[in-house]
Design an enzyme around this catalytic site. Structure first.
Site, PDB file in Angstrom:
ATOM      1  N   ARG A 111      24.533  84.941  23.567  1.00 17.21           N
ATOM      2  CA  ARG A 111      23.436  84.029  23.214  1.00 17.21           C
ATOM      3  C   ARG A 111      22.285  84.065  24.208  1.00 17.21           C
ATOM      4  O   ARG A 111      21.306  83.315  24.050  1.00 17.21           O
ATOM      5  CB  ARG A 111      23.970  82.598  23.073  1.00 17.21           C
ATOM      6  CG  ARG A 111      24.294  81.926  24.369  1.00 17.21           C
ATOM      7  CD  ARG A 111      25.154  80.689  24.243  1.00 17.21           C
ATOM      8  NE  ARG A 111      24.806  79.740  23.229  1.00 17.21           N
ATOM      9  CZ  ARG A 111      25.622  78.719  22.874  1.00 17.21           C
ATOM     10  NH1 ARG A 111      26.777  78.568  23.468  1.00 17.21           N
ATOM     11  NH2 ARG A 111      25.250  77.874  21.939  1.00 17.21           N
ATOM     12  N   LYS A 235      33.808  58.463  22.159  1.00 14.09           N
ATOM     13  CA  LYS A 235      34.784  59.087  21.261  1.00 14.09           C
ATOM     14  C   LYS A 235      35.965  59.580  22.082  1.00 14.09           C
ATOM     15  O   LYS A 235      35.785  60.266  23.081  1.00 14.09           O
ATOM     16  CB  LYS A 235      34.133  60.251  20.507  1.00 14.09           C
ATOM     17  CG  LYS A 235      32.965  59.832  19.632  1.00 14.09           C
ATOM     18  CD  LYS A 235      32.287  61.019  18.970  1.00 14.09           C
ATOM     19  CE  LYS A 235      31.392  61.771  19.920  1.00 14.09           C
ATOM     20  NZ  LYS A 235      30.641  62.867  19.243  1.00 14.09           N
ATOM     21  N   ASP A 268      31.364  66.248  15.868  1.00 14.98           N
ATOM     22  CA  ASP A 268      30.094  66.378  15.165  1.00 14.98           C
ATOM     23  C   ASP A 268      30.094  65.559  13.882  1.00 14.98           C
ATOM     24  O   ASP A 268      29.104  64.902  13.535  1.00 14.98           O
ATOM     25  CB  ASP A 268      29.815  67.848  14.811  1.00 14.98           C
ATOM     26  CG  ASP A 268      29.857  68.760  16.025  1.00 14.98           C
ATOM     27  OD1 ASP A 268      29.596  68.271  17.145  1.00 14.98           O
ATOM     28  OD2 ASP A 268      30.149  69.954  15.847  1.00 14.98           O
TER      29      ASP A 268
END
Length: 313
Positions: A111, A235, A268
């Site tokens: 990347r 979370k 997500d």
């Protein structure tokens, strides 16, 4: 923050990177798809809100066939492409998922030259940056901060301030990936710099502990509230999540799952469902339960995006 927005048709922009995904099977063959944390959230948010909101994705792609295919998938999911830059001669990033005999997954990334690294640094970025403050909600992640680089991060920070001055809400999902940063300290500085412009922080406890050495979810809540974040969600995977809004605190239990197939995009999808419920006027407690519900469905299916047919009503 009792409401996310004050009207019934919010405009939401999610900022980040989508990559070419290769899944390597045991026989050596590869299955190609696409993936990215903010893109996963955008897809689920678009599915949940439907015609009740405008969901746009903000990124930079190349002018290649893979970028064309990405855009087509996003269009099919109802995601707006007006803030997607197409940079001539550039390519999206790529990663490969390898799974060993015990089911453990390993990720390999390519990347460094991805188009998204120039998302906010090219002349083509000027109209995109100018348009962002007009959205009702701006959403980005820790991965967004990493891939934008120092110049891109500085321009994003300035834009967040302008957007909040116009009444926009800023949402941040921490998603800390150590390999994307030169050092822990560089990541800490970047996170702290943007936090004063964040209204809703969606934080994975494990990531916060890895980055800042926090002892538990309670310390995370207290720290982010002290920094001025008015709504904080921690979370904690299969455990209950912790929510703090204004002077109220909630602990919302997760949904029990008998068999976990793939935990990809669990966080997500939680974030998408939480935000969708809040944008529809739901309470933080109801939003957290919606987040758990969707995440519990996602982890019972392979891959980041579950079939539309099993989405919650």
């Amino acid at each position: 923050m009792s409401e996310m927005v004050s009207h019934s048709y919010p405009r939401v922009a999610l900022i980040g990177e989508c990559m070419i995904e290769l899944q390597q099977h045991a026989n050596g063959t590869l299955k190609q798809s696409f993936g990215g944390d903010t893109l996963n959230t955008a897809v689920y948010l678009s599915r949940l809100l439907g015609s009740a909101a405008q969901v746009d994705y903000v990124t930079a792609l190349g002018d290649d066939s893979f970028s064309d295919a990405m855009c087509q998938v996003w269009t099919d999911e109802g995601i707006g492409l007006s803030r997607v830059q197409r940079l001539p001669g550039r390519l999206p990033g790529l990663y490969c998922i390898q799974t060993d005999a015990s089911g453990e997954r390993r990720f390999l990334y390519w990347r460094n030259e991805a188009a998204v690294r120039e998302c906010f640094t090219t002349p083509a970025a000027e109209p995109v940056l100018a348009a962002l403050p007009d959205y009702d909600v701006l959403y980005f992640s820790g991965i967004t901060l990493a891939v934008l680089g120092e110049t891109g991060r500085a321009r994003l920070l300035s834009t967040l301030g302008d957007a909040r001055d116009r009444g926009a809400r800023v949402v941040f999902d921490n998603n800390y990936r150590p390999r994307l940063w030169r050092s822990v300290e560089q990541a800490r500085q970047a996170y702290r710099a943007v936090m004063h412009e964040v209204d809703l922080a969606l934080l994975t406890e494990e990531d916060e502990q890895a980055l800042f050495d926090y002892s538990d979810g309670e310390q995370i809540l207290q720290t982010y509230r002290a920094m001025g974040v008015s709504e904080v969600v921690v979370k904690r995977g299969a455990q209950s999540c912790l929510v703090s809004v204004d002077d109220r605190r909630y602990e919302v239990p997760a949904h029990t799952v008998q068999k976990v197939i793939d935990t990809t995009a669990a966080g997500d999808s939680f974030s998408a469902a939480y935000l969708a419920r809040r944008l529809r006027g739901g309470s933080p407690k109801d939003a957290a339960d919606a987040g758990h519900q969707l995440a519990s469905l996602v982890i019972q299916h392979p891959g980041a995006l579950i079939p539309r047919s099993v989405m919650p009503v």
